[in-house]
Design a protein around this motif. Structure first.
Motif, PDB file in Angstrom:
ATOM      1  N   THR A   1       9.074   1.659  25.855  1.00  0.00           N
ATOM      2  CA  THR A   1       8.285   0.577  26.427  1.00  0.00           C
ATOM      3  C   THR A   1       7.596   1.063  27.710  1.00  0.00           C
ATOM      4  O   THR A   1       7.852   2.171  28.175  1.00  0.00           O
ATOM      5  CB  THR A   1       9.151  -0.685  26.671  1.00  0.00           C
ATOM      6  OG1 THR A   1       8.292  -1.791  26.940  1.00  0.00           O
ATOM      7  CG2 THR A   1      10.142  -0.500  27.799  1.00  0.00           C
ATOM      8  N   HIS A   2       6.741   0.246  28.280  1.00  0.00           N
ATOM      9  CA  HIS A   2       5.875   0.640  29.403  1.00  0.00           C
ATOM     10  C   HIS A   2       6.615   1.091  30.654  1.00  0.00           C
ATOM     11  O   HIS A   2       6.105   1.929  31.392  1.00  0.00           O
ATOM     12  CB  HIS A   2       4.947  -0.525  29.776  1.00  0.00           C
ATOM     13  CG  HIS A   2       4.082  -0.959  28.649  1.00  0.00           C
ATOM     14  ND1 HIS A   2       2.931  -0.301  28.301  1.00  0.00           N
ATOM     15  CD2 HIS A   2       4.220  -1.979  27.756  1.00  0.00           C
ATOM     16  CE1 HIS A   2       2.387  -0.884  27.247  1.00  0.00           C
ATOM     17  NE2 HIS A   2       3.145  -1.903  26.900  1.00  0.00           N
ATOM     18  N   THR A   3       7.775   0.531  30.909  1.00  0.00           N
ATOM     19  CA  THR A   3       8.482   0.836  32.154  1.00  0.00           C
ATOM     20  C   THR A   3       9.437   2.022  32.032  1.00  0.00           C
ATOM     21  O   THR A   3      10.072   2.393  33.012  1.00  0.00           O
ATOM     22  CB  THR A   3       9.276  -0.396  32.626  1.00  0.00           C
ATOM     23  OG1 THR A   3      10.174  -0.797  31.578  1.00  0.00           O
ATOM     24  CG2 THR A   3       8.342  -1.545  32.982  1.00  0.00           C
ATOM     25  N   ASP A   4       9.551   2.623  30.865  1.00  0.00           N
ATOM     26  CA  ASP A   4      10.463   3.751  30.678  1.00  0.00           C
ATOM     27  C   ASP A   4       9.967   4.996  31.401  1.00  0.00           C
ATOM     28  O   ASP A   4       8.756   5.216  31.534  1.00  0.00           O
ATOM     29  CB  ASP A   4      10.658   4.057  29.193  1.00  0.00           C
ATOM     30  CG  ASP A   4      11.473   2.993  28.482  1.00  0.00           C
ATOM     31  OD1 ASP A   4      12.312   2.344  29.143  1.00  0.00           O
ATOM     32  OD2 ASP A   4      11.277   2.819  27.268  1.00  0.00           O
ATOM     33  N   THR A   5      10.915   5.803  31.862  1.00  0.00           N
ATOM     34  CA  THR A   5      10.625   7.040  32.583  1.00  0.00           C
ATOM     35  C   THR A   5      11.531   8.149  32.051  1.00  0.00           C
ATOM     36  O   THR A   5      12.354   7.913  31.163  1.00  0.00           O
ATOM     37  CB  THR A   5      10.900   6.872  34.091  1.00  0.00           C
ATOM     38  OG1 THR A   5      12.312   6.668  34.280  1.00  0.00           O
ATOM     39  CG2 THR A   5      10.119   5.693  34.683  1.00  0.00           C
ATOM     40  N   GLU A   6      11.403   9.326  32.648  1.00  0.00           N
ATOM     41  CA  GLU A   6      12.274  10.436  32.266  1.00  0.00           C
ATOM     42  C   GLU A   6      13.737  10.116  32.537  1.00  0.00           C
ATOM     43  O   GLU A   6      14.622  10.647  31.867  1.00  0.00           O
ATOM     44  CB  GLU A   6      11.863  11.717  32.996  1.00  0.00           C
ATOM     45  CG  GLU A   6      10.592  12.316  32.452  1.00  0.00           C
ATOM     46  CD  GLU A   6      10.256  13.662  33.067  1.00  0.00           C
ATOM     47  OE1 GLU A   6      11.045  14.176  33.902  1.00  0.00           O
ATOM     48  OE2 GLU A   6       9.207  14.209  32.705  1.00  0.00           O
TER      49      GLU A   6
ATOM     50  N   ALA B   1       5.049   1.101  24.359  1.00  0.00           N
ATOM     51  CA  ALA B   1       4.231   1.982  25.202  1.00  0.00           C
ATOM     52  C   ALA B   1       3.185   2.690  24.348  1.00  0.00           C
ATOM     53  O   ALA B   1       3.448   3.024  23.186  1.00  0.00           O
ATOM     54  CB  ALA B   1       5.106   3.003  25.908  1.00  0.00           C
TER      55      ALA B   1
ATOM     56  N   LEU C   1       7.947  11.071  26.478  1.00  0.00           N
ATOM     57  CA  LEU C   1       9.298  10.576  26.723  1.00  0.00           C
ATOM     58  C   LEU C   1      10.213  10.817  25.525  1.00  0.00           C
ATOM     59  O   LEU C   1      11.391  11.155  25.692  1.00  0.00           O
ATOM     60  CB  LEU C   1       9.273   9.097  27.113  1.00  0.00           C
ATOM     61  CG  LEU C   1       8.683   8.839  28.495  1.00  0.00           C
ATOM     62  CD1 LEU C   1       8.600   7.345  28.784  1.00  0.00           C
ATOM     63  CD2 LEU C   1       9.492   9.554  29.574  1.00  0.00           C
TER      64      LEU C   1
ATOM     65  N   ALA D   1       0.292   7.998  24.754  1.00  0.00           N
ATOM     66  CA  ALA D   1       0.225   8.897  25.914  1.00  0.00           C
ATOM     67  C   ALA D   1       1.462   8.777  26.808  1.00  0.00           C
ATOM     68  O   ALA D   1       1.827   9.719  27.504  1.00  0.00           O
ATOM     69  CB  ALA D   1      -1.034   8.614  26.726  1.00  0.00           C
ATOM     70  N   VAL D   2       2.106   7.616  26.784  1.00  0.00           N
ATOM     71  CA  VAL D   2       3.342   7.399  27.552  1.00  0.00           C
ATOM     72  C   VAL D   2       4.555   7.740  26.691  1.00  0.00           C
ATOM     73  O   VAL D   2       5.486   8.417  27.137  1.00  0.00           O
ATOM     74  CB  VAL D   2       3.429   5.932  28.036  1.00  0.00           C
ATOM     75  CG1 VAL D   2       4.774   5.632  28.670  1.00  0.00           C
ATOM     76  CG2 VAL D   2       2.289   5.625  28.993  1.00  0.00           C
ATOM     77  N   ALA D   3       4.547   7.275  25.444  1.00  0.00           N
ATOM     78  CA  ALA D   3       5.718   7.408  24.579  1.00  0.00           C
ATOM     79  C   ALA D   3       5.982   8.833  24.125  1.00  0.00           C
ATOM     80  O   ALA D   3       7.137   9.288  24.124  1.00  0.00           O
ATOM     81  CB  ALA D   3       5.560   6.496  23.363  1.00  0.00           C
TER      82      ALA D   3
END
Length: 147
Positions: free
Chosen positions: A35-40, A99, A107, A102-104
């Motif tokens: 999802t949009h708020t996920d990070t490494e 997400a 990750l 480009a984001v997913a």
């Protein structure tokens, strides 16, 4: 991040008629949604959880349930944006919580990288491709993990 985890006795992914990822024998088939708020940070937490979660039967030695790390079992990790589909309204799922690629993509790749750094054997699908996933669910046994 969200993952649907299935204990399997073999699983594979085919793209355009060719196998791109496969595990033979026992292991985990993991569908990963971002999802949009996920990070490494979430990717690292998910990898640690997948490697250590105890989903396999106890051994003859009387020890409790076991994990992939305990048994040296492989994982098949497949990107699955539809895990963030919203079906609460209407008849069509909404995808706004998923997400974008480009984001997913990086990750999901980070989850795989982290698993390998922990010592896991990891096969993968192909990000964004039309995949055919085959598996033999052992149990059946399926759990949802969220980090």
């Amino acid at each position: 991040m969200r993952a649907v985890v299935q204990r399997v006795d073999g699983a594979s992914v085919v793209v355009d008629g060719g196998t791109v990822g496969e595990i033979k024998g026992p292991g985990l088939c993991v569908l990963v949604g971002v999802t949009h708020t996920d990070t490494e940070t979430e990717a690292e937490r998910l990898a640690r959880k997948l490697w250590s979660v105890r989903l396999f039967a106890p051994g003859d030695d009387g020890e409790g349930e076991r994990s992939c790390s305990d048994l040296g079992l492989p994982l098949l990790v497949i990107s699955q944006f539809t895990l963030y589909g919203d079906t609460r309204k209407g008849r069509r799922p909404g995808w706004s919580a998923a997400a974008p690629g480009a984001v997913a993509e990086p990750l999901v790749a980070e989850v795989v990288r982290q698993l390998r750094a922990l010592g896991a054997e990891v096969a993968t699908g192909e990000f964004g491709a039309q995949m055919r996933v085959s598996l033999t669910n052992d149990g059946p046994f399926t759990v949802l993990l969220e980090v």
